[in-house]
Each structure stands twice: as structure tokens, then as C-alpha cells.
Design an enzyme around this catalytic site. Structure first.
Site, short mmCIF file in Angstrom:
data_model
loop_
_atom_site.label_atom_id
_atom_site.label_comp_id
_atom_site.label_asym_id
_atom_site.label_seq_id
_atom_site.Cartn_x
_atom_site.Cartn_y
_atom_site.Cartn_z
N THR A 6 43.78 18.37 -16.95
CA THR A 6 43.12 19.66 -17.17
C THR A 6 43.34 20.58 -15.99
O THR A 6 43.58 20.11 -14.87
CB THR A 6 41.61 19.47 -17.41
OG1 THR A 6 41.01 20.75 -17.67
CG2 THR A 6 40.90 18.84 -16.22
N ASN A 8 40.88 22.73 -15.55
CA ASN A 8 39.50 23.20 -15.46
C ASN A 8 38.65 22.24 -14.60
O ASN A 8 38.31 21.14 -15.03
CB ASN A 8 38.93 23.28 -16.88
CG ASN A 8 37.53 23.84 -16.93
OD1 ASN A 8 36.77 23.70 -15.99
ND2 ASN A 8 37.20 24.48 -18.04
N PRO A 9 38.30 22.65 -13.37
CA PRO A 9 37.54 21.77 -12.48
C PRO A 9 36.16 21.41 -13.04
O PRO A 9 35.60 20.36 -12.71
CB PRO A 9 37.40 22.56 -11.18
CG PRO A 9 38.03 23.89 -11.40
CD PRO A 9 38.59 23.97 -12.78
N GLU A 32 49.62 24.20 -25.28
CA GLU A 32 48.62 24.06 -26.35
C GLU A 32 49.18 24.63 -27.64
O GLU A 32 49.53 25.81 -27.70
CB GLU A 32 47.33 24.80 -25.97
CG GLU A 32 46.47 23.99 -25.03
CD GLU A 32 45.03 24.49 -24.94
OE1 GLU A 32 44.54 25.17 -25.86
OE2 GLU A 32 44.39 24.17 -23.92
N ASP A 61 40.02 18.83 -25.31
CA ASP A 61 40.11 20.19 -25.86
C ASP A 61 38.76 20.54 -26.45
O ASP A 61 38.21 19.79 -27.27
CB ASP A 61 41.21 20.30 -26.92
CG ASP A 61 41.54 21.76 -27.17
OD1 ASP A 61 41.88 22.46 -26.20
OD2 ASP A 61 41.43 22.23 -28.31
#
Ligand SMILES: O=c1[nH]c(=O)c2ncn([C@@H]3O[C@H](COP(=O)(O)OP(=O)(O)OP(=O)(O)O)[C@@H](O)[C@H]3O)c2[nH]1
Length: 216
Positions: A6, A8-9, A32, A61
Site C-alpha cells: 500500500t 497509504n500509511p 488498479e 482495497d
């Protein structure tokens, strides 16, 4: 060690809290695909990431499904967050009578190995007895995807869902749409990571995954 793929942290923070040291972020922006189905997007990403990481991976997701908009933004949540923005999603929803929504996530696991057939799709356990709103349209996973997929690499899917309501922004924790998503009177942005994991879509999916992974 398991690669959580990812950019996204916020997702990593929640997964680490849940799976402890077993997981590390693999910052790989997998392509994606455009699909109405979180499971298809996650499975496709897991296959690409597995090839890039050359080791076991999980991909998450997720999306926000607003009932009044027939599930929008759903799988397009990330794009809508970047373009429309969180505050305006609230303002779009504000005039609606029904402000019901759900967060959903599908975690896809791929390690290049085949899995034993799942007797029943994992997502059905979660859904049994739950009233699925229009906001859930297009987010379901299927057993077929759980077992294999369009190409040879098998992917296993774990789904989590949490119902809630879109409200005016409150709180500064979490990430993404957390300030406008209220569950049981509290927005996700008002919760600690631990509190959010205890009820969230991601927490539920991680819990299913963690249980399965421990036995693997
Ligand atoms: O308030 C939120 N609380 C959550 O718990 C949550 N989970 C997901 N989202 C939002 O839904 C989209 C997912 O998009 P997404 O799955 O494509 O991820 P992403 O683009 O952020 O990172 P990556 O994992 O793809 O690299 C993004 O807009 C996220 O902000 C959340 N918002």
C-alpha cells in the site's frame, strides 16, 4: 514476514496494530483496474504485487459506499477523496434524507500457492443477518475469485464491512473519510486506532485474515 502492499500509511498503522510484527509496508503502487468490485481490484493488485515482491503479499482495497448515491464513491473512493474531497462528500450527502453508508474493505492474499477450496465464501459469514443497503452494490466478493481468478495465481479474499452514517466532519484521527463517518455515535476520526480496529471494516477483514493466516 508479510508485505502489506500500500501507499497509504493509515492502512499500515491499522494492520500493524492488528498483526504485530508480522507485517511490513511494501510501498508499491500496483495498477488498479477499473471495476465495480473491490474483490476484483484487490485480487488483481495482489497478483501484480506478488510478482514484484517475490514473496507473500496482502493488498487492501477499500471504499466508502453511500446508500443515497447507490454506493458511490465505492471503489472510486480514493479518486473522489483526491478530487472532490471529504468535506464536499459531506455537503453532497447533507441534503439527503438517508445518510446511511458503509465502509468496506477486501484484503487479498497471494503467496503463489494454491489454497484449499473454501467451503463457503468468507464474506457471507460477515453478511449473514445483516441488512445490506444499496450502498453495498458492486462490492461483493465471490467464491470463484477466492479460489483462483482469471490467471494462474490463486488469491484469497477476506472482506469486512461496517455500517454507519455520513455526518459533518468531527475529529482529527484516522485518515481519509474518517471524520465524516459515524458509527454508534462516534466518528472514526474521534476513535483511537485500537477503538477503530475493534469495529471497522479493516479490523473485521484483518481479524478473518489473521485467524486464517495463523493456521496456514
Ligand atoms: O476514512 C477512511 N477510513 C478508512 O478506514 C478507510 N479505508 C479506506 N478509505 C478510503 O477509501 C479509499 C481507499 O482507496 P484504496 O483502497 O485504493 O487505497 P489508497 O489509494 O488510499 O492506498 P493503496 O492501498 O491503494 O495504495 C481512500 O480514499 C481511503 O481514504 C478509508 N477512509
Amino acid at each position: 514476514m508479510l508485505n502489506f502492499v500500500t501507499t497509504n500509511p493509515g492502512k499500515v498503522r491499522e494492520a500493524t496494530e492488528y498483526l504485530n510484527d508480522e507485517v511490513a509496508q511494501f510501498d508499491f503502487d500496483y495498477p488498479e483496474i477499473q471495476a465495480d468490485d473491490l474483490g476484483a481490484v484487490a485480487a488483481n493488485g495482489a497478483r501484480a504485487a506478488y510478482r514484484a515482491a517475490d514473496g507473500p503479499v496482502i493488498v487492501d482495497d477499500a471504499g466508502l459506499f453511500v446508500d443515497a448515491f447507490d454506493g458511490f464513491p465505492g471503489p472510486y473512493s480514493s479518486y473522489v477523496e483526491d478530487t472532490v474531497g471529504v468535506e464536499r462528500v459531506w455537503r453532497m450527502t447533507e441534503p439527503e434524507d438517508d445518510r446511511g453508508a458503509a465502509f468496506k474493505t477486501v484484503i487479498a492474499y497471494c503467496d503463489g500457492e494454491a489454497f484449499a477450496a473454501t467451503p463457503e465464501p468468507v464474506e457471507r459469514d460477515e453478511r449473514r443477518g445483516q441488512d445490506l443497503g444499496a450502498g453495498d452494490r458492486g462490492a461483493a466478493t465471490t467464491d470463484e475469485q477466492v479460489r483462483s481468478g482469471d490467471d494462474a495465481l490463486p488469491v484469497k479474499l477476506f472482506e469486512g464491512r461496517v455500517p454507519g452514517e455520513i455526518v459533518a466532519p468531527r475529529g482529527d484521527g484516522g485518515f481519509g473519510f474518517d471524520p465524516i463517518f459515524e458509527h454508534d455515535g462516534t466518528t472514526f476520526a474521534e476513535m483511537s486506532t485500537e477503538e477503530k480496529n475493534a469495529v471497522s471494516h479493516r479490523g473485521r477483514a484483518l481479524s478473518k485474515f489473521g485467524e486464517w493466516y495463523a493456521e496456514r
